[in-house]
Design a protein around this motif. Sequence first.
Motif, PDB file in Angstrom:
ATOM      1  N   PHE A 257      35.088  -6.838  45.271  1.00 51.75           N
ATOM      2  CA  PHE A 257      36.234  -6.878  44.389  1.00 51.75           C
ATOM      3  C   PHE A 257      37.492  -6.433  45.130  1.00 51.75           C
ATOM      4  O   PHE A 257      38.539  -7.076  45.079  1.00 51.75           O
ATOM      5  CB  PHE A 257      35.958  -5.968  43.190  1.00 51.75           C
ATOM      6  CG  PHE A 257      37.050  -5.979  42.184  1.00 51.75           C
ATOM      7  CD1 PHE A 257      37.286  -7.113  41.429  1.00 51.75           C
ATOM      8  CD2 PHE A 257      37.838  -4.859  41.989  1.00 51.75           C
ATOM      9  CE1 PHE A 257      38.294  -7.128  40.500  1.00 51.75           C
ATOM     10  CE2 PHE A 257      38.855  -4.874  41.060  1.00 51.75           C
ATOM     11  CZ  PHE A 257      39.081  -6.007  40.313  1.00 51.75           C
ATOM     12  N   TYR A 512      31.247 -13.617  46.715  1.00 51.30           N
ATOM     13  CA  TYR A 512      30.561 -13.922  45.457  1.00 51.30           C
ATOM     14  C   TYR A 512      29.072 -13.700  45.594  1.00 51.30           C
ATOM     15  O   TYR A 512      28.379 -13.427  44.612  1.00 51.30           O
ATOM     16  CB  TYR A 512      30.896 -15.340  45.001  1.00 51.30           C
ATOM     17  CG  TYR A 512      32.296 -15.406  44.449  1.00 51.30           C
ATOM     18  CD1 TYR A 512      32.533 -15.083  43.121  1.00 51.30           C
ATOM     19  CD2 TYR A 512      33.378 -15.725  45.258  1.00 51.30           C
ATOM     20  CE1 TYR A 512      33.825 -15.087  42.614  1.00 51.30           C
ATOM     21  CE2 TYR A 512      34.669 -15.737  44.764  1.00 51.30           C
ATOM     22  CZ  TYR A 512      34.889 -15.421  43.440  1.00 51.30           C
ATOM     23  OH  TYR A 512      36.149 -15.409  42.936  1.00 51.30           O
ATOM     24  N   PHE A 515      28.596 -10.318  44.511  1.00 51.01           N
ATOM     25  CA  PHE A 515      28.613 -10.207  43.045  1.00 51.01           C
ATOM     26  C   PHE A 515      27.306 -10.669  42.443  1.00 51.01           C
ATOM     27  O   PHE A 515      26.762 -10.041  41.539  1.00 51.01           O
ATOM     28  CB  PHE A 515      29.751 -11.048  42.460  1.00 51.01           C
ATOM     29  CG  PHE A 515      31.044 -10.328  42.476  1.00 51.01           C
ATOM     30  CD1 PHE A 515      31.226  -9.223  41.667  1.00 51.01           C
ATOM     31  CD2 PHE A 515      32.068 -10.740  43.302  1.00 51.01           C
ATOM     32  CE1 PHE A 515      32.418  -8.536  41.697  1.00 51.01           C
ATOM     33  CE2 PHE A 515      33.257 -10.063  43.339  1.00 51.01           C
ATOM     34  CZ  PHE A 515      33.437  -8.956  42.540  1.00 51.01           C
ATOM     35  N   VAL A 519      25.004  -8.580  39.864  1.00 52.63           N
ATOM     36  CA  VAL A 519      24.723  -9.042  38.505  1.00 52.63           C
ATOM     37  C   VAL A 519      23.234  -9.328  38.341  1.00 52.63           C
ATOM     38  O   VAL A 519      22.604  -8.931  37.359  1.00 52.63           O
ATOM     39  CB  VAL A 519      25.557 -10.297  38.172  1.00 52.63           C
ATOM     40  CG1 VAL A 519      25.170 -10.841  36.815  1.00 52.63           C
ATOM     41  CG2 VAL A 519      27.030  -9.960  38.182  1.00 52.63           C
ATOM     42  N   MET A 576      33.798  -2.561  35.495  1.00 48.67           N
ATOM     43  CA  MET A 576      35.138  -3.025  35.826  1.00 48.67           C
ATOM     44  C   MET A 576      36.166  -1.951  35.468  1.00 48.67           C
ATOM     45  O   MET A 576      37.138  -1.731  36.184  1.00 48.67           O
ATOM     46  CB  MET A 576      35.478  -4.322  35.060  1.00 48.67           C
ATOM     47  CG  MET A 576      34.694  -5.531  35.498  1.00 48.67           C
ATOM     48  SD  MET A 576      34.988  -5.949  37.219  1.00 48.67           S
ATOM     49  CE  MET A 576      36.015  -7.359  37.053  1.00 48.67           C
TER      50      MET A 576
ATOM     51  N   ASN B   3      42.005 -12.736  40.397  1.00 46.44           N
ATOM     52  CA  ASN B   3      40.686 -12.419  40.917  1.00 46.44           C
ATOM     53  C   ASN B   3      39.768 -11.851  39.860  1.00 46.44           C
ATOM     54  O   ASN B   3      38.582 -12.181  39.801  1.00 46.44           O
ATOM     55  CB  ASN B   3      40.804 -11.421  42.064  1.00 46.44           C
ATOM     56  CG  ASN B   3      41.084 -12.131  43.367  1.00 46.44           C
ATOM     57  OD1 ASN B   3      40.460 -13.149  43.644  1.00 46.44           O
ATOM     58  ND2 ASN B   3      42.019 -11.615  44.129  1.00 46.44           N
ATOM     59  N   VAL B   4      40.333 -10.978  39.030  1.00 40.03           N
ATOM     60  CA  VAL B   4      39.518 -10.397  37.957  1.00 40.03           C
ATOM     61  C   VAL B   4      38.953 -11.503  37.095  1.00 40.03           C
ATOM     62  O   VAL B   4      37.770 -11.517  36.759  1.00 40.03           O
ATOM     63  CB  VAL B   4      40.373  -9.435  37.107  1.00 40.03           C
ATOM     64  CG1 VAL B   4      39.577  -8.942  35.911  1.00 40.03           C
ATOM     65  CG2 VAL B   4      40.854  -8.281  37.955  1.00 40.03           C
ATOM     66  N   LYS B   6      38.496 -14.643  37.905  1.00 39.27           N
ATOM     67  CA  LYS B   6      37.507 -15.452  38.625  1.00 39.27           C
ATOM     68  C   LYS B   6      36.160 -14.736  38.674  1.00 39.27           C
ATOM     69  O   LYS B   6      35.111 -15.312  38.408  1.00 39.27           O
ATOM     70  CB  LYS B   6      38.002 -15.747  40.050  1.00 39.27           C
ATOM     71  CG  LYS B   6      38.813 -17.009  40.144  1.00 39.27           C
ATOM     72  CD  LYS B   6      38.682 -17.707  41.489  1.00 39.27           C
ATOM     73  CE  LYS B   6      39.127 -16.852  42.645  1.00 39.27           C
ATOM     74  NZ  LYS B   6      39.534 -17.600  43.825  1.00 39.27           N
ATOM     75  N   VAL B   7      36.215 -13.437  39.026  1.00 37.89           N
ATOM     76  CA  VAL B   7      34.994 -12.658  39.135  1.00 37.89           C
ATOM     77  C   VAL B   7      34.295 -12.560  37.789  1.00 37.89           C
ATOM     78  O   VAL B   7      33.077 -12.729  37.675  1.00 37.89           O
ATOM     79  CB  VAL B   7      35.326 -11.254  39.674  1.00 37.89           C
ATOM     80  CG1 VAL B   7      34.150 -10.331  39.501  1.00 37.89           C
ATOM     81  CG2 VAL B   7      35.711 -11.349  41.132  1.00 37.89           C
ATOM     82  N   THR B   8      35.090 -12.327  36.746  1.00 34.03           N
ATOM     83  CA  THR B   8      34.510 -12.249  35.408  1.00 34.03           C
ATOM     84  C   THR B   8      33.848 -13.565  35.039  1.00 34.03           C
ATOM     85  O   THR B   8      32.716 -13.596  34.553  1.00 34.03           O
ATOM     86  CB  THR B   8      35.597 -11.920  34.368  1.00 34.03           C
ATOM     87  OG1 THR B   8      36.335 -10.804  34.848  1.00 34.03           O
ATOM     88  CG2 THR B   8      34.993 -11.599  33.030  1.00 34.03           C
ATOM     89  N   PHE B  10      32.735 -15.870  36.985  1.00 34.08           N
ATOM     90  CA  PHE B  10      31.539 -16.061  37.803  1.00 34.08           C
ATOM     91  C   PHE B  10      30.369 -15.256  37.238  1.00 34.08           C
ATOM     92  O   PHE B  10      29.259 -15.778  37.077  1.00 34.08           O
ATOM     93  CB  PHE B  10      31.855 -15.631  39.234  1.00 34.08           C
ATOM     94  CG  PHE B  10      30.686 -15.737  40.178  1.00 34.08           C
ATOM     95  CD1 PHE B  10      30.227 -16.973  40.614  1.00 34.08           C
ATOM     96  CD2 PHE B  10      30.049 -14.598  40.626  1.00 34.08           C
ATOM     97  CE1 PHE B  10      29.161 -17.068  41.470  1.00 34.08           C
ATOM     98  CE2 PHE B  10      28.969 -14.679  41.488  1.00 34.08           C
ATOM     99  CZ  PHE B  10      28.525 -15.915  41.921  1.00 34.08           C
ATOM    100  N   SER B  11      30.622 -13.992  36.907  1.00 32.07           N
ATOM    101  CA  SER B  11      29.546 -13.145  36.391  1.00 32.07           C
ATOM    102  C   SER B  11      29.028 -13.670  35.061  1.00 32.07           C
ATOM    103  O   SER B  11      27.821 -13.737  34.840  1.00 32.07           O
ATOM    104  CB  SER B  11      30.034 -11.709  36.214  1.00 32.07           C
ATOM    105  OG  SER B  11      30.560 -11.241  37.430  1.00 32.07           O
ATOM    106  N   LEU B  12      29.945 -14.059  34.187  1.00 36.36           N
ATOM    107  CA  LEU B  12      29.519 -14.565  32.878  1.00 36.36           C
ATOM    108  C   LEU B  12      28.680 -15.821  33.039  1.00 36.36           C
ATOM    109  O   LEU B  12      27.672 -16.010  32.364  1.00 36.36           O
ATOM    110  CB  LEU B  12      30.736 -14.855  32.000  1.00 36.36           C
ATOM    111  CG  LEU B  12      31.420 -13.618  31.435  1.00 36.36           C
ATOM    112  CD1 LEU B  12      32.640 -14.020  30.611  1.00 36.36           C
ATOM    113  CD2 LEU B  12      30.447 -12.812  30.581  1.00 36.36           C
TER     114      LEU B  12
END
Lengths: 599, 274
Positions: A257, A512, A515, A519, A576, B3-4, B6-8, B10-12
């Motif tokens: 991040f 990613y 990430f 996750v 977050m 970015n937040v 995009k990352v969110t 991606f995670s979802l």
Amino acid sequence: MPAANASEAVSHASVTAPATTFQTTPAAANTADAPDTKAATYPPAPKLTASDYPTIKGVNSRVAVWLVAQLHLWFGAFVLAVPIFVFIIEAIGMATRDERYDNMAFEFMKVSIIAYSLTAILGGLLTFSLVLFYPDLFKYLATIFKGSMFAYALLFFAESAILYIYYYGWHWLQGGNKKWVHLTLGLLLNAVGCLLMFLANAWTTFMMSPAAVDAAGVFNGDTWAAIHNFLWNPINIHRFVANVAYGGSIIGAYAAFKFLSARSKEERAHYDWIGYNANFIAISALLPLPFAGYYLTAEMYAYSQQMGITLMGGVFAWIFIIQAVLIGALFLSANYYLWCGMGRSEGAYRYNPRIKYIAMVLVAAFLVWFTPHTLVLTNAELKSLGGPYHQYLGVLGLMPAKNTAVNFLIVFTFLSFMFYRRANKIATVSWVTTGNAIQIALFTVGLINITLLGVYYGYFTNNVYKVAASIPQVLTTLTILVVSTIIDTLMYKGAKEVAPLHWGRMPARSQYALFLLAVAFTWLMGLMGYVRSAIRQHWHVQGVFRDNSVDAFTPDLGYAANIVSIGTILFMVMVMFIFWLNAINSRRVAAKGYWKKPA
Amino acid sequence: MYNVLKVTGFSLLMIGGFSAYSNYGIPQIIPAPPPVEEKLELSAMTMDQFVAFGGRIYNGKGTCTLCHNSMGRAPMLDRIGSVASENLKNPNYRGTAKTVEEYLHESLVKPSAFVTAGFGKAGSNDTESPMPDVSGGGIGLFEAEIAAVIAYLQESSGSEVTVAIPALPAAGAGTSNAEEAAPLKTPEEVIAKYTCGVCHVFAGHDLENRPGTLGPNLARIGATRSREYLRQALLDPDAVIAKGYAAGMMPKTYGEQLKAQELEMLVNYMAKSK
Ligand code: HEM
């Protein structure tokens, strides 16, 4: 119902009257409040009806407790894991006198310190929701673990105190003896942390493999026996290792991040380096995890075949397919990250062609692992499935084939890592050719041995202990890992760098992968937490204390997966939030003209 | 901020993927509901209800379908009525039953009286049945429940139901089941219940002079064997075979039948016999 009164009466008396009364029958327990009964004893497990469970309109109590417990576990795992590797990193820093390590260790602590308070809040919430929704269960467990609950509280205070000294004293306890004091604090912190986790695990494992109670649930007064129940140590080990891997992956996500939002080249380099180290920690702990997992399973079988069959052969067999998908995803993304990392130096291009073969083996191993077991199902389940599944893939679904696949997965991930390490170096010792030959031989012989063992156990034995039969395979894998690490370390001592390493030269997509790791890990933990609880089926305490609430039924996989997803999302939101707090902590706004000038 | 997002996202996406796979990628099996603790009013039951009660036990508490399913662990029972009458005439039949009903009863509590060819315990040459005694340890059916199961078996295999509904209330059925049966408190009781003494000699005055010689003498077993070894000897007897004895003799069902505490008690007891 006298049970409640009796439990009150005895829980006071029990302090002075230890184990001598454990053969008293449940009937006697109910008369404990009669004046002339000398024997103080514990009550049997209560027999509840659905109306004994308090409800709150619009709240599904099981889901509420489930989510809170899982969130607490996630944070707990993270918070306990971070000091473990922070301790190691700090020690490395002290040994190498490379300050970057010390700074990294401190940065990790910074993330975990906020998580620590969240853990505590969630722990309180968990206790509260248990008392609220499952008062009788809580009371029953609390009676048995009375002694250890007090210890738990004390340990929690000790943990907090040490943690704060460790963290806030970081820059104060620097240099010479002071640094040693600080390191010792870290050790202490870890010792207390592990004890805390082990005590918490005692509750969980007691519910699965109760000890020190008879079949009616009457406690014999021996708290240590209740703690040290059959599955306690297997879970302790599995959780310890899993927690480290998990902690590594969350830190990895943090670094990713920060990397993505970095503004300067230096910042990117810094977080690339941190991400690399976090990934390294996660992988190192990931490699032994399957072994700890199989050990846990073997112990479940040893404890109760019925539980073992419920776990691996029944409805839950499918969960291991999902588990395999997730673990496959973990391994693939960890490998992918390593491969991307080769782009940090020009020296690595030599190795690029080999990567695709590793990738192929990994995918193949993954597919074997993924093949379902033959399933044992009840009639109703058979009907809802339309027949038993995958009889034809039989052998591949067997444990030995899976073990073989897992060992391949591990060996080849290790190989990826070795390539990565070597990528930018040229060995200068005189015995390079011999060394390489030995290593190739080692890998070849090892892999052949693993395969042969798998085939032998898969086809030519009919023992019930196929799970435990994988020990020689594991030993082979460990031998490869250890011997080749030793050879590699010696061979690359004083090696030449091919080209400078450019930290920060990583494509964004590699982040990613980090990430994904975090996750997938979180989700996997949630899923396995569900399995652990669900194999108890309609029991609060296996075979002793029945769950008679409306939620006693075992939820199906899809439903469980959705709850786990909700939990994961909640967790990610909180994480977050922590990252964001960290970010604003270092922000400084100069509000000109706001403050009055000092006189 | 970008970015937040995009990352969110991606995670979802990933979390959604996992959920979707678990919901649609694998077959959805609804786990069997918890066994109902039945209030038995046998006297008020019709035969149909009695048969249905047997069916619930067959699919639930009896755990019969763990083995009797289409996967070949045990014979299917859909024709058991006619199979039973044939088996009664089989020269290998060693039981005492005369009627189908008696045969079924015997199959449930003395499974080794007749072993279906090919289904015997490994190495026993079809003389010993791997099927547990359903009235004992692990399953713990009561007489009335066994009768109901027999009625169910007869009904579902299309033969005449001959079982009479027992007049007695099913001893404690409904409130109590196997797991809640009174625990055994001493190793002697465990040894007696599981008839270890038939094959072994144990330490202790009560047990020393039993005739058991089919298996190794265990009076001083603790001197040479570890607790782990002993535990495994009970759970998986064929893992290590004692010298001079045949594999397959020592029953393999103890792992299912013994309660964890009973197992530990036995192991402790044997480990201390030195
Ligand atoms: C690479 C392989 C594995 C990984 C990455 C893995 C990961 C995990 C993680 C992260 C947890 C949660 C730990 C915690 O709550 O602190 C867990 C728990 C668990 N795992 Fe594994 N595991 C692996 C192998 C296995 C295997 C092979 C089995 C059994 C067949 C298994 C059975 C379990 C069970 C039953 C739990 C629940 C324990 C608990 O949360 O209390 N695991 N695993």
